[in-house]
Design an enzyme around this catalytic site. Structure first.
Site, mmCIF file in Angstrom:
data_model
loop_
_atom_site.group_PDB
_atom_site.id
_atom_site.type_symbol
_atom_site.label_atom_id
_atom_site.label_comp_id
_atom_site.label_asym_id
_atom_site.label_seq_id
_atom_site.Cartn_x
_atom_site.Cartn_y
_atom_site.Cartn_z
ATOM 1 C CG HIS A 1 -0.395 -0.369 2.384
ATOM 2 N ND1 HIS A 1 0.615 0.615 3.136
ATOM 3 C CD2 HIS A 1 -0.272 -1.287 3.310
ATOM 4 C CE1 HIS A 1 0.937 0.301 4.292
ATOM 5 N NE2 HIS A 1 0.796 -0.739 4.645
ATOM 6 C CG HIS B 1 4.347 -1.626 1.981
ATOM 7 N ND1 HIS B 1 3.121 -2.097 1.841
ATOM 8 C CD2 HIS B 1 4.853 -2.139 3.040
ATOM 9 C CE1 HIS B 1 2.726 -2.804 2.797
ATOM 10 N NE2 HIS B 1 3.912 -3.328 3.576
ATOM 11 C CD GLN C 1 7.436 -10.552 10.964
ATOM 12 O OE1 GLN C 1 8.568 -10.616 10.363
ATOM 13 N NE2 GLN C 1 6.728 -9.744 11.042
ATOM 14 N N GLY D 1 8.970 1.880 8.872
ATOM 15 C CA GLY D 1 7.880 2.726 9.023
ATOM 16 C C GLY D 1 7.689 3.093 10.334
ATOM 17 C CD GLN D 2 7.440 6.579 14.716
ATOM 18 O OE1 GLN D 2 8.623 6.170 14.674
ATOM 19 N NE2 GLN D 2 6.976 6.495 15.973
ATOM 20 C CG ASP E 1 4.805 -1.904 12.021
ATOM 21 O OD1 ASP E 1 4.368 -2.795 12.552
ATOM 22 O OD2 ASP E 1 4.973 -1.487 10.763
ATOM 23 C CD GLN F 1 9.207 -4.178 12.091
ATOM 24 O OE1 GLN F 1 8.663 -5.084 12.160
ATOM 25 N NE2 GLN F 1 8.960 -3.379 10.823
ATOM 26 C CG MET G 1 -2.721 3.645 4.157
ATOM 27 S SD MET G 1 -2.061 3.882 2.607
ATOM 28 C CE MET G 1 -3.173 5.134 2.173
ATOM 29 N NE ARG H 1 -1.780 -8.813 11.021
ATOM 30 C CZ ARG H 1 -0.515 -8.599 11.057
ATOM 31 N NH1 ARG H 1 0.170 -7.624 11.275
ATOM 32 N NH2 ARG H 1 0.097 -9.812 11.323
HETATM 33 P P1 AMP Z 1 5.023 -4.870 6.518
HETATM 34 O O1 AMP Z 1 4.839 -5.314 5.143
HETATM 35 O O2 AMP Z 1 3.591 -4.458 7.389
HETATM 36 O O3 AMP Z 1 5.885 -5.798 7.263
HETATM 37 O O4 AMP Z 1 5.493 -3.291 6.592
HETATM 38 C C1 AMP Z 1 6.604 -3.283 6.042
HETATM 39 C C2 AMP Z 1 7.244 -1.925 6.271
HETATM 40 O O5 AMP Z 1 6.221 -0.888 5.757
HETATM 41 C C3 AMP Z 1 7.478 -1.828 7.800
HETATM 42 O O6 AMP Z 1 8.746 -0.906 8.190
HETATM 43 C C4 AMP Z 1 6.292 -0.995 8.334
HETATM 44 O O7 AMP Z 1 6.725 -0.267 9.320
HETATM 45 C C5 AMP Z 1 6.191 -0.059 7.106
HETATM 46 N N1 AMP Z 1 4.743 0.440 6.760
HETATM 47 C C6 AMP Z 1 3.653 -0.347 7.067
HETATM 48 N N2 AMP Z 1 2.572 0.420 7.081
HETATM 49 C C7 AMP Z 1 2.949 1.667 7.125
HETATM 50 C C8 AMP Z 1 2.307 2.994 6.822
HETATM 51 N N3 AMP Z 1 1.144 3.218 7.109
HETATM 52 N N4 AMP Z 1 2.999 4.149 6.813
HETATM 53 C C9 AMP Z 1 4.488 3.970 6.741
HETATM 54 N N5 AMP Z 1 5.181 2.799 6.991
HETATM 55 C C10 AMP Z 1 4.462 1.613 6.844
#
Ligand code: AMP
Length: 282
Positions: A34, A37, A61, A147-148, A150, A153, A184, A187
């Site tokens: 989305h 990312h 995880q 991303g902030q 998480d 993380q 965003m 999930r």
């Molecule tokens: P994920 O695919 O959910 O593991 O996320 C991959 C990376 O994208 C992680 O570093 C997340 O923190 C970041 N991320 C997910 N959602 C967002 C968002 N809404 N805004 C900024 N970064 C995001």
């Protein structure tokens, strides 16, 4: 854009690029891409010659009763989006490629993983750190983007990098939200119409935290109680945690001072969502 599923092939490709003097940015993801990312891709492209994105739904995880099996996957859609965003190499390894049968090494960051999501999701960050360090070793990027969204993380990865003397530079990018404020997340697709509407209480409560702290609220318990009452007022919301901590160290403080992280995790039906905001308290 090149799509690679083999670790050896990716290592060889990266070696050639590095020999040409190219800098490399890495974006680890679990896919179902989305705009959040994509914002990481933009940041990486701005600072690196080559942007590598990984898509790997990392079984290590997920807890035994979590959503590993049903986590949304769309390799075709993700490939198109990554290509359009300007990703140079998309790495999509299989579970067996990352964790062959003989696999037995895990990374654990202690301390800051015992709270927030680390407390609710036992072993979660062990899985995250293991896969991220493996990706760092495979790609040896100059920079990696997180991303902030998480927040814990990002803090845990920074701690791991510091403790293990990694040279990867960690950049944390702002949370990207839907126009109505919902952060965003891959999930979000799980939410039905009522849950989607109810989930707006997260960003609303965080905005209230911004307002209250801007107006001088510095008492952690009072602010926390206020947020719990706002979120609790939404009948579909089932609170996992509402916490306010030091944004850098993730330490709990009774009196808020400096950059504080306001972090929430709430279930709507079977879907657990997280969100946060950083407030500056003087
Ligand atoms: P994920 O695919 O959910 O593991 O996320 C991959 C990376 O994208 C992680 O570093 C997340 O923190 C970041 N991320 C997910 N959602 C967002 C968002 N809404 N805004 C900024 N970064 C995001």
């Amino acid at each position: 854009m090149r799509v690679i599923d083999s670790i050896d092939e990716l290592k060889t490709t990266v070696r050639l690029l590095k020999n040409e003097g190219k800098t490399i940015g890495l974006i680890p993801t679990m896919g179902y891409l989305h705009e959040g990312h994509i914002s990481l891709v933009k940041a990486s492209r701005h600072n690196n010659d080559i942007t590598i994105m990984s898509i790997f739904v990392n079984p290590a995880q997920f807890g035994p009763n979590e959503d590993f099996e049903k986590y949304p996957r769309d390799v075709a859609g993700d490939s198109r989006k990554a290509d359009e965003a300007g990703v140079d190499i998309l790495f999509i390894p299989s579970v067996n490629e990352m964790y062959p049968d003989s696999y037995s090494t895990y990374i654990e960051v202690l301390g800051i993983t015992d709270r927030l999501c680390g407390k609710s999701r036992q072993g979660h960050f062990k899985g995250v750190c293991t896969v991220v360090l493996k990706l760092f070793n495979i790609v040896e990027p100059d920079r990696a983007y997180f991303g902030q969204k998480d927040a814990q993380q990002a803090a845990v990865i920074k701690k791991m990098v510091k403790d293990l003397n990694s040279t990867v530079w960690i950049t944390v990018c702002p949370i990207v939200r839907e126009s109505d404020g919902l952060a965003m997340s891959s999930r979000n697709v799980y939410l039905n119409k009522e849950e989607r509407k109810a989930a707006l209480v997260l960003s609303k409560s965080l905005m209230e935290a911004v307002d209250l702290t801007a107006n001088g609220e510095a008492d952690c318990e009072r602010l926390r109680d206020r947020l719990i009452s706002i979120i609790g007022g939404e009948k579909l919301a089932d609170i996992d945690y509402v916490e306010i901590l030091d944004a850098e160290t993730l330490e709990f403080k009774e009196i808020l001072k400096g950059r504080m992280l306001v972090a929430v995790a709430v279930r709507f039906g079977k879907t657990r969502l997280i969100d946060n905001v950083v407030v500056e308290v003087n």
